[in-house]
Scaffold this motif. Structure first.
Motif, short mmCIF file in Angstrom:
data_model
loop_
_atom_site.label_atom_id
_atom_site.label_comp_id
_atom_site.label_asym_id
_atom_site.label_seq_id
_atom_site.Cartn_x
_atom_site.Cartn_y
_atom_site.Cartn_z
N ALA A 37 0.83 -1.21 0.00
CA ALA A 37 0.00 0.00 0.00
C ALA A 37 0.87 1.26 0.00
N ALA A 38 1.96 1.24 0.78
CA ALA A 38 2.86 2.39 0.81
C ALA A 38 3.53 2.59 -0.55
N TRP A 39 3.94 1.50 -1.19
CA TRP A 39 4.57 1.59 -2.51
C TRP A 39 3.61 2.20 -3.52
N TRP A 40 2.37 1.71 -3.55
CA TRP A 40 1.40 2.23 -4.50
C TRP A 40 1.10 3.70 -4.25
N ALA A 41 1.01 4.09 -2.99
CA ALA A 41 0.76 5.50 -2.66
C ALA A 41 1.92 6.36 -3.15
N TRP A 42 3.16 5.92 -2.92
CA TRP A 42 4.32 6.68 -3.37
C TRP A 42 4.37 6.75 -4.90
N ALA A 43 4.13 5.60 -5.56
CA ALA A 43 4.22 5.56 -7.02
C ALA A 43 3.20 6.50 -7.66
N ASP A 44 2.00 6.56 -7.11
CA ASP A 44 0.99 7.46 -7.66
C ASP A 44 1.30 8.92 -7.35
N ALA A 45 1.76 9.18 -6.14
CA ALA A 45 2.04 10.57 -5.74
C ALA A 45 3.25 11.15 -6.47
N SER A 46 4.24 10.33 -6.76
CA SER A 46 5.46 10.83 -7.38
C SER A 46 5.38 10.89 -8.91
N GLY A 47 4.34 10.28 -9.48
CA GLY A 47 4.22 10.27 -10.93
C GLY A 47 4.92 9.10 -11.58
N TYR A 48 5.47 8.20 -10.78
CA TYR A 48 6.19 7.03 -11.31
C TYR A 48 5.29 6.18 -12.19
N SER A 49 4.08 5.92 -11.74
CA SER A 49 3.14 5.07 -12.50
C SER A 49 2.80 5.70 -13.84
N LYS A 50 2.52 6.98 -13.83
CA LYS A 50 2.16 7.68 -15.06
C LYS A 50 3.34 7.71 -16.04
N ARG A 51 4.53 7.95 -15.52
CA ARG A 51 5.73 7.99 -16.37
C ARG A 51 5.98 6.64 -17.02
N LYS A 52 5.83 5.55 -16.26
CA LYS A 52 6.03 4.21 -16.82
C LYS A 52 4.97 3.90 -17.87
N ALA A 53 3.73 4.33 -17.64
CA ALA A 53 2.67 4.10 -18.62
C ALA A 53 2.95 4.87 -19.90
N MET A 54 3.44 6.11 -19.78
CA MET A 54 3.75 6.91 -20.96
C MET A 54 4.93 6.31 -21.74
N GLU A 55 5.94 5.80 -21.03
CA GLU A 55 7.07 5.15 -21.70
C GLU A 55 6.62 3.91 -22.46
N LYS A 56 5.72 3.15 -21.87
CA LYS A 56 5.20 1.96 -22.53
C LYS A 56 4.42 2.32 -23.78
N ARG A 61 4.15 2.73 -29.69
CA ARG A 61 3.94 3.59 -30.86
C ARG A 61 5.12 3.48 -31.82
N GLN A 62 6.33 3.51 -31.27
CA GLN A 62 7.52 3.43 -32.10
C GLN A 62 7.62 2.06 -32.77
N GLU A 63 7.28 1.00 -32.06
CA GLU A 63 7.30 -0.34 -32.65
C GLU A 63 6.29 -0.43 -33.79
N ARG A 64 5.14 0.19 -33.63
CA ARG A 64 4.12 0.19 -34.68
C ARG A 64 4.61 0.94 -35.91
#
Length: 80
Positions: A37-56, A61-64
């Motif tokens: 729960a602490a990891w998920w809270a940090w990942a969402d608050a810091s933007g880590y999750s969003k950054r990883k989703a954008m990189e993916k 897109r580039q592979e396509r």
């Protein structure tokens, strides 16, 4: 994700009273879930999750684009 799986496994072992986990306190058994729960809270608050989703999305897109260029007979550019 690993801590979530560990937490679920420990809960199952505690519930079924298997091995040394049966004698552990529930605090120790539930601790991996608190870490998760602490990891998920940090990942969402810091933007880590969003950054990883954008990189993916960018990688897909580039592979396509590269796939379509190969289909047209044009060699895709190599990254600089």
């Amino acid at each position: 994700m690993y801590t979530l799986l560990l937490g679920l496994l420990l809960i199952l072992l505690k519930y079924l009273e298997v091995g040394p986990v049966a004698g552990w306190s529930w605090w120790w058994v539930l601790a991996p879930l608190a870490v998760t729960a602490a990891w998920w809270a940090w990942a969402d608050a810091s933007g880590y999750s969003k950054r990883k989703a954008m990189e993916k999305m960018e990688r897909r897109r580039q592979e396509r684009i590269d796939k379509h260029k190969r289909a047209m007979g044009v060699a895709p550019r190599r990254p600089r």
